[in-house]
Design an enzyme around this catalytic site. Structure first.
Site, short mmCIF file in Angstrom:
data_model
loop_
_atom_site.label_atom_id
_atom_site.label_comp_id
_atom_site.label_asym_id
_atom_site.label_seq_id
_atom_site.Cartn_x
_atom_site.Cartn_y
_atom_site.Cartn_z
N LYS A 1 -2.30 -3.54 -5.95
CA LYS A 1 -2.00 -3.90 -4.56
C LYS A 1 -0.59 -3.47 -4.17
CE LYS A 1 -5.61 -5.96 -2.94
NZ LYS A 1 -6.14 -6.12 -1.59
N ASP B 1 -4.10 -14.48 -1.26
CA ASP B 1 -4.28 -15.36 -2.40
C ASP B 1 -3.42 -14.87 -3.56
OD1 ASP B 1 -5.77 -13.20 -3.29
OD2 ASP B 1 -7.63 -14.07 -2.54
#
Ligand SMILES: Cc1ncc(COP(=O)(O)O)c(C=O)c1O
Length: 392
Positions: free
Chosen positions: A75, A123
């Site tokens: 990410k 998250d």
């Protein structure tokens, strides 16, 4: 396993629309920028012969993203790139110039950037990337997490100077709060998923992910015959599928998308032929894949591009984590990193699925290990040892 009824392997990648979502030319820009960031290093591609034999394939490769920019997951490539692109647009609009990463890090237009606030709900991994990007490129960052996001994940985001706000309820409540606060204060929402009318940012995020695919292909002796890639909202899988499709056309590797059975929006969408949402708790250990709605941009690529979809239970992911930890030398794979391996293992004795996918002992399979032990406590609880102990 659901063989995708809508896949069209003869369609060209460039259909007038797909290449406006992800393309080799936009990727070249992303690659140049990301490779110039401090701490850039290609991540390792691990060959796993024992697991290849165990799963009945000829060779198995695992692209290990655990070390990406010291952030623990792939990410790092997406959210931070979206921060850069946003700041480039804002500065470009105000001044007519388009500075690159290096210009920003050298102080160009610092005053303009300091007035920008980026925000998102997360998250864990995406928010960490956005916070890191904001710190590197000099803007303010506010990240929203829902009540069950662990303190370890919150701390890992706050470490990069972001303000972290905890919101009652689930991930969707955090998304709503981020968007309401952004509207009230003139902040910029940098989400990794696209919905009606919201496409620019998730497109940039996905374009950043393509660097991981490019590196993996360059490190392999020959292109893979199969790819098993995990899906949350589908952005990662779409970046993988698009890169392979654009490069190899009809001869591209077979692409299988694997998600948790508790959050199987991609499987359900494939079966229905259009995006279908999953309601409820989405309760899975695979936190990064606990998504109930597909990203619309991702779906535009996966619907005609992916060959099959699978859903796996949590214990299959936990087993895959332990198997990788037992590999010599150990592979540290977090809960959301292993769905591809778990999916491949689930097909070991499924002769019909193997026939449909052309999966056999001459297959070369590529997996994306998208995170390391991004939540050390959860990792230790599942594997029985900490990542540090395994690597010692
Ligand atoms: C470690 C990890 N792997 C995979 C994914 C799935 O990516 P996407 O939501 O784009 O499908 C995520 C998403 O957060 C993630 O954190």
């Amino acid at each position: 396993m659901i063989a995708n009824p809508n896949v069209d392997r003869t369609a060209p990648y460039a259909d007038g629309r797909r290449e406006t979502i992800l393309s080799g030319s936009a990727f070249e820009i992303a690659r140049r920028e990301i490779r110039s960031w401090p701490g850039f290093a290609e991540t390792a591609l691990r060959s796993l012969p024992t697991l290849a034999a165990e799963t009945g394939v000829g060779a198995l490769y695992y692209k290990d993203e655990g070390s990406r920019f010291g952030l623990g997951s792939f990410k790092a490539l997406g959210g931070a790139y979206a921060v850069l692109r946003l700041l480039q647009k804002i500065v470009g609009k105000a001044t007519g110039e388009t500075p690159g990463s290096a210009d920003f890090m050298a102080g160009s237009h610092a005053d303009l950037r300091a007035g920008v606030t980026v925000t998102c709900a997360t998250d864990g991994n995406h928010g960490r990337s956005v916070a890191w990007g904001a710190q590197n490129f000099g803007c303010r960052c506010v990240i929203y997490v829902h009540e069950t996001v662990s303190q370890g994940r919150v701390d890992a985001i706050a470490r990069f100077g972001a303000e972290v706000r905890r919101v009652a309820g689930n991930y969707d409540d955090a998304v709503r709060r981020a968007s309401a606060d952004a509207a009230a204060h003139g902040w910029h929402v940098l989400s990794d998923t696209s919905y009606e009318g919201y496409v620019d940012v998730p497109r940039d995020v996905m374009q950043g992910y393509a660097l991981m695919v490019d590196e993996a292909l360059a490190a392999m002796p020959a292109p893979p015959s199969h790819v098993f890639v995990q899906g949350g909202v589908g952005g990662l899988a779409a970046a993988v599928c698009a890169t392979l499709w654009e490069r190899f056309g009809a001869a591209r590797p077979i692409c299988v998308v694997v998600e948790p059975d508790a959050a199987d929006c991609l499987c359900r969408s494939a079966a229905a032929g259009h995006p279908v949402a999953v309601e409820g708790a989405l309760d899975t250990i695979m936190a990064g894949l606990a998504c109930g709605e597909v990203s619309l941009l991702a779906w535009d690529i996966l619907s005609p591009g992916a060959d099959a979809f699978m859903a796996i239970p949590d214990d299959a992911a936990a087993q895959a984590m332990r198997l990788l930890a037992d590999t010599v030398p150990p592979v540290i794979a977090g809960e959301s990193a292993v769905a591809g391996l778990a999916g491949l293992r689930a097909l070991r004795d499924d002769a019909e699925a193997r026939r449909l996918l052309g999966l056999g002992d001459d297959s070369v399979v590529l997996l994306f290990g998208t995170e390391g032990a991004t939540d050390p406590d959860v990792y230790r609880a599942i594997v029985g040892r900490s990542a540090e102990a395994l690597l010692a």
